[in-house]
Design an enzyme around this catalytic site. Structure first.
Site, PDB file in Angstrom:
ATOM      1  N   HIS A  41     -75.570 -39.343  66.698  1.00  0.00           N
ATOM      2  CA  HIS A  41     -75.951 -40.915  66.915  1.00  0.00           C
ATOM      3  C   HIS A  41     -75.241 -41.286  68.052  1.00  0.00           C
ATOM      4  CE1 HIS A  41     -76.994 -40.487  62.559  1.00  0.00           C
ATOM      5  NE2 HIS A  41     -77.857 -41.474  62.706  1.00  0.00           N
ATOM      6  N   LYS A  55     -71.742 -46.085  66.692  1.00  0.00           N
ATOM      7  CA  LYS A  55     -72.002 -46.041  65.386  1.00  0.00           C
ATOM      8  C   LYS A  55     -70.178 -45.741  64.819  1.00  0.00           C
ATOM      9  CE  LYS A  55     -74.038 -43.399  61.457  1.00  0.00           C
ATOM     10  NZ  LYS A  55     -74.315 -44.677  60.903  1.00  0.00           N
TER      11      LYS A  55
END
Ligand SMILES: NC(=O)C1=CN([C@@H]2O[C@H](COP(=O)(O)OP(=O)(O)OC[C@H]3O[C@@H](n4cnc5c(N)ncnc54)[C@H](OP(=O)(O)O)[C@@H]3O)[C@@H](O)[C@H]2O)C=CC1
Ligand SMILES: O=C(O)C1=N[C@H](C(=O)O)C[C@H](O)C1
Length: 270
Positions: free
Chosen positions: A158, A162
């Protein structure tokens, strides 16, 4: 039936703005409110203008209660503590609550389950059709391939912003693999490896996390045997897939009896 009025909490966030755009383009729903935390620099700004679709006459507020009172549902991609609070308010207002927030603890999940006695809650670590179909395939593959012969490892990447790991999707896929194997994920998961780990314990489900750049969400489930390897993967290219799933979940939840539902229920994959 009139369009479903939806409040977007965390309306200025990455998913919040994507949700405002998705509601705008999907029939059957309208933006009924937009909420951010007290002190947010976005308070008073128009939610549509912030999301790049022009003025929708919904100013961002820091007071969820009046917004929930005149709405039919809440779309919530915020943070665990906020989501637990919103679940209580949604239960009081007896409206649908779609939860995309990840990183919830066992206590958070217990509070959300309690709220689901009065609210219709749809909660999933990933609202996309593709990932929920992938979870079905992972469950089937894990069932078909014996734990003695095939090791299961889940890899995710990600964007650099995040804050939780493993991702909600990785855990959802881990749960699917564990269900296929007829075991609990808790106690059979290996979330970190570092130093002299010893050999891999048969039947465990491993997780590996990468963070960097602007990656929307990549997940691979590797079933590794001796001499062969199967990889089942999903690559999210646009947050719109999560937002469309969330609006679909809200429309599905409208009028359903209170309870805790998943995207598999919404998509008919349960
Ligand atoms: N299930 C799914 O399909 C998906 C889930 N997610 C999950 O959604 C969550 C949000 O992701 P993302 O949009 O990238 O994150 P962002 O940080 O961009 O957005 C979260 C927003 O929620 C706001 N917020 C936090 N606490 C409160 C509060 N108490 N009241 C009102 N607003 C609040 C934040 O404000 P502030 O910045 O001031 O803290 C921020 O604007 C994460 O848990 C992520 O993992 C993301 C994509 C898909
Ligand atoms: O934080 C994100 O961005 C995402 N979070 C969800 C997760 O934790 O799996 C879903 C998606 O992968 C994007």
């Amino acid at each position: 039936m009139s369009d479903m009025g939806l409040v977007v909490v965390g309306a200025a966030g990455r998913m919040g703005q994507t949700l405002i755009r998705a509601i705008h383009t999907m029939p059957g729903a309208r933006v009924a409110g937009a909420v951010e935390r007290p002190g947010s620099p976005y308070l008073g700004k128009d939610a549509g203008e912030l999301a790049g679709i022009g003025i929708v006459n919904v100013p961002i507020s820091d007071d969820p209660l009046p917004a929930f009172a005149k709405a039919d549902g809440v779309l919530d991609f915020t943070a665990p503590a906020a989501t637990v609070e919103f679940a209580g308010y949604a239960a009081q207002a007896r409206i649908a609550h779609v939860i995309g927030t990840t990183g919830c603890s066992a206590d958070d999940n217990a509070a959300i389950a309690a709220a689901a006695r009065h609210a219709t809650i749809v909660k999933s670590g990933n609202m996309s059709l593709g990932v929920n179909l992938l979870a079905v395939l992972v469950e089937q593959a894990a069932k078909a391939l014996d734990a003695e012969d095939f090791d299961i490892e889940i890899l995710e990447m990600h964007h650099r912003h995040k804050v939780d790991a493993p991702s909600g999707t990785a855990l959802l896929l881990g749960e699917a693999a564990a269900a296929g194997r007829g075991i609990e994920l808790t106690g059979n998961d290996v979330r970190v490896r570092d130093g002299h780990t010893g050999v891999r314990k048969t039947g465990t489900i491993g997780f590996a996390t990468l963070r960097g750049g602007s990656v929307v969400g990549d997940h691979s489930v590797v079933l590794a045997g001796t001499g062969e390897r199967i990889t089942l993967a999903h690559h999210a290219e646009d947050r719109a897939i999560f937002a469309r799933g969330a609006v679909k979940a809200a429309l599905w939840a409208r009028g359903k009896k209170p309870g805790l539902y998943s995207m598999r229920d919404v998509l008919g994959l349960a």
